[in-house]
Design a protein around this motif. Structure first.
Motif, PDB file in Angstrom:
ATOM      1  N   ALA A 248      74.408-109.509  29.607  1.00  7.43           N
ATOM      2  CA  ALA A 248      75.730-110.073  29.345  1.00  7.43           C
ATOM      3  C   ALA A 248      75.889-111.442  29.987  1.00  7.43           C
ATOM      4  N   VAL A 249      75.497-111.574  31.248  1.00  5.78           N
ATOM      5  CA  VAL A 249      75.694-112.857  31.931  1.00  5.78           C
ATOM      6  C   VAL A 249      74.741-113.925  31.396  1.00  5.78           C
ATOM      7  N   THR A 250      73.566-113.518  30.898  1.00  6.85           N
ATOM      8  CA  THR A 250      72.624-114.488  30.340  1.00  6.85           C
ATOM      9  C   THR A 250      73.199-115.165  29.107  1.00  6.85           C
ATOM     10  N   ALA A 251      74.008-114.434  28.350  1.00  7.51           N
ATOM     11  CA  ALA A 251      74.607-115.007  27.145  1.00  7.51           C
ATOM     12  C   ALA A 251      75.542-116.169  27.471  1.00  7.51           C
ATOM     13  N   PHE A 252      76.036-116.238  28.706  1.00 10.82           N
ATOM     14  CA  PHE A 252      76.978-117.296  29.092  1.00 10.82           C
ATOM     15  C   PHE A 252      76.333-118.345  29.999  1.00 10.82           C
ATOM     16  N   LYS A 253      75.018-118.300  30.154  1.00  8.85           N
ATOM     17  CA  LYS A 253      74.342-119.278  30.993  1.00  8.85           C
ATOM     18  C   LYS A 253      74.052-120.557  30.205  1.00  8.85           C
ATOM     19  N   PRO A 254      74.277-121.720  30.807  1.00  6.98           N
ATOM     20  CA  PRO A 254      73.841-122.969  30.156  1.00  6.98           C
ATOM     21  C   PRO A 254      72.321-123.071  30.175  1.00  6.98           C
TER      22      PRO A 254
END
Length: 274
Positions: free
Chosen positions: A22-28
């Motif tokens: 989930a958090v990887t999807a929001f990483k630049p």
């Protein structure tokens, strides 16, 4: 207290891959290729979802077509698979006079020992000989033969007392009425479990779409996600792939939340509870 602490620790440990996805999807992009990688995102962004939207709109086939195909295939696999498994398990469990009953169940148990890859070539030959290639039938039919689902339903039905069904027959209920009004409601926990397993298998399966279809109009969502990535070794759309993977798992989580109470009942072998 120690037991609850250990259970909480292992629960969080099992949840870690899902949180990381989930958090990887929001990483630049700058954080996607950090070494050593960071677990949590520092500067969250929606750029990955914008790239996913651009990749989806630039494809020859509308991205909504892939989603539609996946929904149709998953729905048919879940509904038809449940009907077949419950109707087949009912006579195997409750009709002692069924010819070759023990032999049939032994074949089902034997089928559980084979890996799915063993049947892929025969399934392809059958679909090709029947002329079903590049149709919804080819995407659905191979997944309906579920020894695991039949075994689950049969074992769950064995927990139901025969006297309950005999009472229904004494009241004049036909076999069909007994199946619909008594057997199916009592099988709700097992049905919920099979619904979850079938949905996960159908929703995340890229094999059928790759092998049984030849046109992009019949491809499913897992195939579309594999094309977004650009193949092995391509990093240009890594962010879009992370966003697509996150969106891919959301329906599975929703299905689990809907069925989790019944799934836990199945694990507890509560065959009499409806």
């Amino acid at each position: 207290m120690v037991l609850y602490t250990l259970l909480t620790f292992f629960g969080l440990l099992m949840l870690a891959p899902l949180v990381y996805l989930a958090v990887t999807a929001f990483k630049p992009v700058s954080e996607l290729f950090l070494f050593p990688p960071r677990f949590f995102v520092i500067n969250p962004t929606l750029q990955n979802f914008k790239e996913l939207l651009f990749a989806a709109t630039s494809s020859v086939v509308p991205f909504s077509r892939y989603i539609f195909n996946s929904i149709v295939v998953s729905f048919l696999v879940v509904t038809i698979g449940i009907v077949i498994s419950t109707m087949a398990a009912y006579p195997l469990s409750k009709h002692k006079e069924l010819p070759f009953r023990r032999g049939l169940f032994s074949l089902i148990v034997l089928a559980l020992m084979f890996a799915p890859q063993v049947t892929q070539i025969p399934q392809y030959i059958v679909m090709s000989k029947l002329g079903l290639m590049d149709t919804y039938f080819a995407l659905v039919l191979p997944m309906l033969a579920s020894p695991m689902g039949l075994f689950l339903m049969k074992q769950f039905l064995d927990q139901i007392p025969d006297a309950l069904l005999e009472a229904a027959r004494m009241d004049g209920a036909s076999e069909w009425r007994t199946y619909v009004s008594i057997v199916v409601p009592l099988l709700q926990p097992a049905i919920a479990t099979l619904m979850l397993l079938n949905f996960i298998a159908a929703w995340n399966d890229p094999w059928a779409s790759t092998v049984y279809t030849t046109t992009d109009q019949m491809k499913t969502l897992p195939f579309a996600i594999s094309t977004i990535s650009g193949g092995y070794g391509v990093v240009a759309r890594t962010g879009a792939l992370a966003a697509a993977s996150f969106l891919m798992i959301v329906p599975t989580l929703v299905m689990f939340i809907i069925t989790q109470r019944r799934v836990l009942e199945t694990m507890a072998h509560s065959g009499i509870k409806a």
